[in-house]
Each structure stands twice: as structure tokens, then as C-alpha cells.
Design an enzyme around this catalytic site. Sequence first.
Site, mmCIF file in Angstrom:
data_model
loop_
_atom_site.group_PDB
_atom_site.id
_atom_site.type_symbol
_atom_site.label_atom_id
_atom_site.label_comp_id
_atom_site.label_asym_id
_atom_site.label_seq_id
_atom_site.Cartn_x
_atom_site.Cartn_y
_atom_site.Cartn_z
ATOM 1 N N ASP A 212 0.833 -1.072 0.072
ATOM 2 C CA ASP A 212 0.054 -0.039 -0.024
ATOM 3 C C ASP A 212 0.947 1.359 -0.142
ATOM 4 O O ASP A 212 2.053 1.160 -0.362
ATOM 5 C CB ASP A 212 -0.967 0.074 1.283
ATOM 6 C CG ASP A 212 -2.135 0.491 0.965
ATOM 7 O OD1 ASP A 212 -2.152 1.731 0.818
ATOM 8 O OD2 ASP A 212 -3.355 -0.391 0.884
ATOM 9 N N HIS B 266 -3.693 5.946 3.261
ATOM 10 C CA HIS B 266 -4.255 4.852 2.926
ATOM 11 C C HIS B 266 -3.736 3.532 3.755
ATOM 12 O O HIS B 266 -4.376 2.724 4.361
ATOM 13 C CB HIS B 266 -4.463 4.605 1.603
ATOM 14 C CG HIS B 266 -5.619 3.544 1.139
ATOM 15 N ND1 HIS B 266 -5.096 2.346 0.708
ATOM 16 C CD2 HIS B 266 -6.784 3.491 0.734
ATOM 17 C CE1 HIS B 266 -6.163 1.366 0.420
ATOM 18 N NE2 HIS B 266 -7.292 2.387 0.596
ATOM 19 N N ASN C 121 -14.494 -0.307 -5.693
ATOM 20 C CA ASN C 121 -15.944 0.512 -5.176
ATOM 21 C C ASN C 121 -16.374 1.018 -6.245
ATOM 22 O O ASN C 121 -15.945 1.837 -6.979
ATOM 23 C CB ASN C 121 -15.303 1.531 -4.052
ATOM 24 C CG ASN C 121 -14.604 0.997 -3.015
ATOM 25 O OD1 ASN C 121 -14.882 -0.076 -2.350
ATOM 26 N ND2 ASN C 121 -13.691 1.990 -2.408
ATOM 27 N N SER D 125 -11.258 -1.175 0.524
ATOM 28 C CA SER D 125 -10.125 -1.018 1.160
ATOM 29 C C SER D 125 -10.103 -1.291 2.414
ATOM 30 O O SER D 125 -9.021 -1.903 2.969
ATOM 31 C CB SER D 125 -9.926 0.433 0.626
ATOM 32 O OG SER D 125 -9.021 0.640 -0.443
#
Length: 413
Positions: free
Chosen positions: A59, A97, A193, A258
Site C-alpha cells: 500500500d 491509506h 468500489n 479497502s
Amino acid sequence: MRRLVATVAALAIAASVAFVGGGASADSIRDREYWLTQYGISAAWNTTKGAGVTIAIIDTGVDGSHIDLKGAVKGGTDVSGVGAANGQKPIGTSSEHGTMVGSLAAGRGHDGTDGVIGSAPAANLLSISIGFGAGTRSSDDQIAEAVRWAVDHGADVINMSLTRNSLEWPQSWDDAFLYAFEHDVVVVAAAGNRGSGTTEVGAPATIPGVLVVGGVDRNGKASFDASSQGITIAVSAPSEDLIGAAPGGGYYAWAGTSGATPIVAGIVALVRAAHPGLDAGNVINRITATAKSPGVKVPSPIYGYGLVDAEAAVNAKVPKVTTDPAAELKEWIRIHRRADSTPSPTPIASPPATSAPTPAPHAGPANPLGTLLPTVALLRDVGVPLLVFAVFLALLAAWTVSLVRRVRRSRRT
């Protein structure tokens, strides 16, 4: 509330995020983690909290200095070219994130009952920072390197809260993911998403052997904005009303698969800790076989096999299976990459002497009645000459008969 949508080439992460801040009561933060009880996570902790299992977070970088992550990050690296050597410097336009994701997988919380605690609070994390909107290398190359690095540095589970926004993936991912599967690593990936433009699951969620996570709301119903759909979804987990740790301190309220993905990655860690002898295929099977019914026929392109149940995944009696993620991906590669690997035939100037004769081109349309009626070609080539010859014979016969009759009359007279 602002929307995070970061893209490098076709690689993206997406979540709706709002900063809660460091002034919020830590107790109120823990109270927001409704999934800990609703999805059997806290009950599973009576058996294990994931000690001895390592989760790699590929990430934007996990900030291990956050109070809820102290001691959790045991190693890391940067594959973007702009991050820190240990992978803990948040990078890119969605720099927060990675820390949020890491906290939901293996956050420690603090002071016993305060702060964010992950699904596997005793598991270790590896932070591998990649660049979403940062770095000079292609995102595809970063991902391939990140997966291999995670495997080589002891990952038992790899969390990928990202999507390529395409069904396809580069061949370099074939090798990297196969490398992970052959080393018995479970790869967990987000479905994506719809609210961020991902209407259907994209790679790595389309790669055979990957455990794909869809999203649901607080009531266990499919989240329209916070989850894409696709036949590769394995299980569903909460993707709305989430809370996660923020780099540098504080917390974020957010939504998206996520966040659902590290919740499941942590549950995978619990299963691996409770059943250390199970291979990756059977670990995934325990997750899917024990999922709670969503009230629709499963497997479903919306819910997969249902809502993940941590306690059942850890403690239920589940028959073993022979499913092998590596075999699944190898078969896909054999079928779908075959055209890329098969050499084109070498052209030759003329057929070799031993070649079998080839039929001549058909002169006209095929006869729809087969051999019951003559073809046009047969009438032309055989019928017409035969008809002329028959007429000649008929005239000759008639002349002969006439001549015979004349001879007979002359004899009578």
C-alpha cells in the site's frame, strides 16, 4: 468528507475519508468497531489473536509510529523509489491509506481498550510502500516486485487494498502471484468500489487463487457505493462506517472495500495461527465454508459465499479440500497465455513432396440435396453431351427402321 481516488497507470485505491482527529476520545474510536463483535472477531480471540503470523501490507506505507501500531510493523521496504527504506513513510496522493489499512489488519490499540485494534492484533506487519501518484516506476512493476519481496521476507498473508481497474493484468503478475502461491501465501484483495468508478472487480481481484473481498453495510447488506460486483468475490465484510489510524496520529472515518479487505486479511491470520498445518487452499476454504448466509443463493457475484465469520473460521470443523491456488493460476496461464507463447508456423514456398493432396476449390455452390439430384457441374459436363449423343442414336435408329421397311416393301413387289 473528501474522496480519495488515486491512480498510477491503471492502478487505483479508493475510499471515502474524513479526518476524525487526535482529540476524539479513544474509547469512542474502539466503540466504532462494530465488526469486532458482529463478525465473530472478538470471540475468535479466545482461541488466538494471530501471534506468529505475518501480514504484508502492499500500500502507500504503514506509519508504525502511530500509538495503535507501535510494535506491529516488523519490517518493510519501498518499491516506488520515493519512500523510506523501511516502507513506513506514507507516500503519494493517498498517503494515509496504508496506515488505515494496516490498523484494521493488526492494529494493537492502546491502554487496553482504547484506539483501533485490528482483526489479528498479535500478528506482525510488513509495510511495502508503492506509489499511487508518486514514483518513477510503473505501478505494474511495483506490484510484481512488492509481492515477491513480501514472500521472500516471510509473509503468510498479503493484503492488497487496490485495483488495476481492468480484468486483465500483466504477465509479470503471473510470475509474482504464482511465486506467492507456490510459497503457500494467501493473497487477499479488494473487490473495488463502484462509487469510485470501479463497476466490476478488477485485477488483482480477477486473478485465480486470490481471496477477494466484497463490501457490506452495517446491516450486512451489499454496499452499492462501497463495493463492486463480480463472480470472483469470495466473502463479504464491512465496508461502511469504518474507522482507521491516521499517519502521525489521530483517526479517519472511511468507507470502501479497502477497509473490508484488511479485516478479512486479519481473520486469515487468525486461521493460520490456529491451524498452522493448513495450506493456503484449506485456509481459504475455511474462510468461505464458514461464511454466514447473506439471504441469497451463494456463491453470489455480490456477496461471494456470504458474510465472513471469524469465530467459525477459526473453530468450526471443516473438511479438508485439495484446492490449490497455485494450480488454479497455472491452469489459467496454460490456457490464456498459450497464444502468447506458441511460435507462429514457419512459411514455406511450396508443399513438400510428401504432402497429402488437397481438394480442388469447389466450382459452385454445394448441392443442398446431396447426391439425390445432379449438380449443375454434372449436368454441364456429362448431361449435355450425353443428351446430344442420345438424340443422334435416336435419329440413327429411326433412319435404320425406315430403311428396313423400304427394303421389305420392294421385295414384295
